[in-house]
Design a protein around this motif. Structure first.
Motif, PDB file in Angstrom:
ATOM      1  N   GLU A  97       0.860  -1.173   0.000  1.00  0.00           N
ATOM      2  CA  GLU A  97       0.000   0.000   0.000  1.00  0.00           C
ATOM      3  C   GLU A  97       0.900   1.227   0.000  1.00  0.00           C
ATOM      4  O   GLU A  97       1.757   1.366   0.877  1.00  0.00           O
ATOM      5  CB  GLU A  97      -0.896  -0.007   1.235  1.00  0.00           C
ATOM      6  CG  GLU A  97      -1.901   1.126   1.309  1.00  0.00           C
ATOM      7  CD  GLU A  97      -3.065   0.922   0.341  1.00  0.00           C
ATOM      8  OE1 GLU A  97      -3.422  -0.239   0.095  1.00  0.00           O
ATOM      9  OE2 GLU A  97      -3.597   1.936  -0.138  1.00  0.00           O
ATOM     10  N   MET A  98       0.694   2.096  -0.982  1.00  0.00           N
ATOM     11  CA  MET A  98       1.556   3.270  -1.126  1.00  0.00           C
ATOM     12  C   MET A  98       0.715   4.530  -1.046  1.00  0.00           C
ATOM     13  O   MET A  98      -0.204   4.716  -1.859  1.00  0.00           O
ATOM     14  CB  MET A  98       2.291   3.217  -2.468  1.00  0.00           C
ATOM     15  CG  MET A  98       3.063   1.922  -2.684  1.00  0.00           C
ATOM     16  SD  MET A  98       4.093   1.946  -4.163  1.00  0.00           S
ATOM     17  CE  MET A  98       2.842   2.083  -5.434  1.00  0.00           C
ATOM     18  N   ASN A  99       1.008   5.354  -0.082  1.00  0.00           N
ATOM     19  CA  ASN A  99       0.280   6.604   0.120  1.00  0.00           C
ATOM     20  C   ASN A  99       1.224   7.796   0.010  1.00  0.00           C
ATOM     21  O   ASN A  99       2.448   7.638   0.072  1.00  0.00           O
ATOM     22  CB  ASN A  99      -0.387   6.591   1.497  1.00  0.00           C
ATOM     23  CG  ASN A  99      -1.407   5.489   1.649  1.00  0.00           C
ATOM     24  OD1 ASN A  99      -2.269   5.292   0.789  1.00  0.00           O
ATOM     25  ND2 ASN A  99      -1.328   4.756   2.749  1.00  0.00           N
ATOM     26  N   SER A 100       0.637   8.963  -0.142  1.00  0.00           N
ATOM     27  CA  SER A 100       1.418  10.211  -0.232  1.00  0.00           C
ATOM     28  C   SER A 100       2.543  10.071  -1.249  1.00  0.00           C
ATOM     29  O   SER A 100       3.706  10.408  -0.971  1.00  0.00           O
ATOM     30  CB  SER A 100       1.981  10.568   1.150  1.00  0.00           C
ATOM     31  OG  SER A 100       0.949  10.726   2.086  1.00  0.00           O
ATOM     32  N   LEU A 101       2.205   9.570  -2.407  1.00  0.00           N
ATOM     33  CA  LEU A 101       3.225   9.310  -3.430  1.00  0.00           C
ATOM     34  C   LEU A 101       3.862  10.596  -3.927  1.00  0.00           C
ATOM     35  O   LEU A 101       3.206  11.650  -4.005  1.00  0.00           O
ATOM     36  CB  LEU A 101       2.616   8.531  -4.587  1.00  0.00           C
ATOM     37  CG  LEU A 101       2.396   7.048  -4.269  1.00  0.00           C
ATOM     38  CD1 LEU A 101       1.413   6.433  -5.259  1.00  0.00           C
ATOM     39  CD2 LEU A 101       3.712   6.298  -4.298  1.00  0.00           C
TER      40      LEU A 101
END
Length: 122
Positions: free
Chosen positions: A82-86
Motif C-alpha cells: 500500500e503506497m500513500n502520499s506518493l
C-alpha cells in the motif's frame, strides 16, 4: 519454483495512492520472507519493505517509512504494498521478491516478479 506476478501499477498524481499486489504460484509464500523493491531508470534496485514469514517484524526503508505498508496473505498466496502520499521520486518499476532468509540484501532474494511500473506525476 515460485512464480511471482505483480499488478496494480500505473500513473498517479503526487499525493495519491496505489496498492500493488503480488500473486504467487508454484509454491507457498508462507515459506518465504517477502519483499518489495524498486528500480528507477539509471539507478540500482533498492529494497523498500520486507515482511517475515508470519507477517510480523516489517522492515521499511527510510524513503518510504510512514507512507508505504507491506502486508501478506499466506492463505491466498498474495503480498501487497500500500503506497500513500506518493511523490514524483517514487517513480520506478516495482518488484516483488521472495527470500528463504530474513534479509534486506537484494542478493538473498531468489524469486522475482517481472515488475510493474509506477509513475507519479507532479
Amino acid at each position: 519454483q515460485v512464480q511471482l506476478v505483480e499488478s496494480g501499477g500505473g500513473l498517479v498524481q503526487a499525493g495519491g495512492s496505489l496498492r500493488l499486489s503480488c500473486a504467487a504460484s508454484g509454491g507457498a509464500i508462507g515459506s518465504y520472507v517477502m519483499g518489495w523493491f524498486r528500480q528507477a531508470p539509471g539507478k540500482e534496485r533498492d529494497i523498500l519493505a520486507a515482511l517475515s514469514w508470519s507477517g510480523t517484524k516489517p522492515f521499511y526503508a527510510d524513503a518510504v517509512k510512514g507512507r508505504f505498508t507491506i502486508d501478506r496473505d499466506n492463505t491466498n498466496n498474495m503480498v501487497y504494498l500500500e503506497m500513500n502520499s506518493l511523490k514524483p521520486e517514487d517513480t520506478a518499476v516495482y518488484y516483488c521478491a521472495a527470500s528463504e532468509i530474513l534479509s534486506r540484501r537484494i542478493d538473498d532474494y531468489i524469486h522475482w516478479g517481472q515488475g510493474t511500473q509506477v509513475t507519479v506525476s507532479s
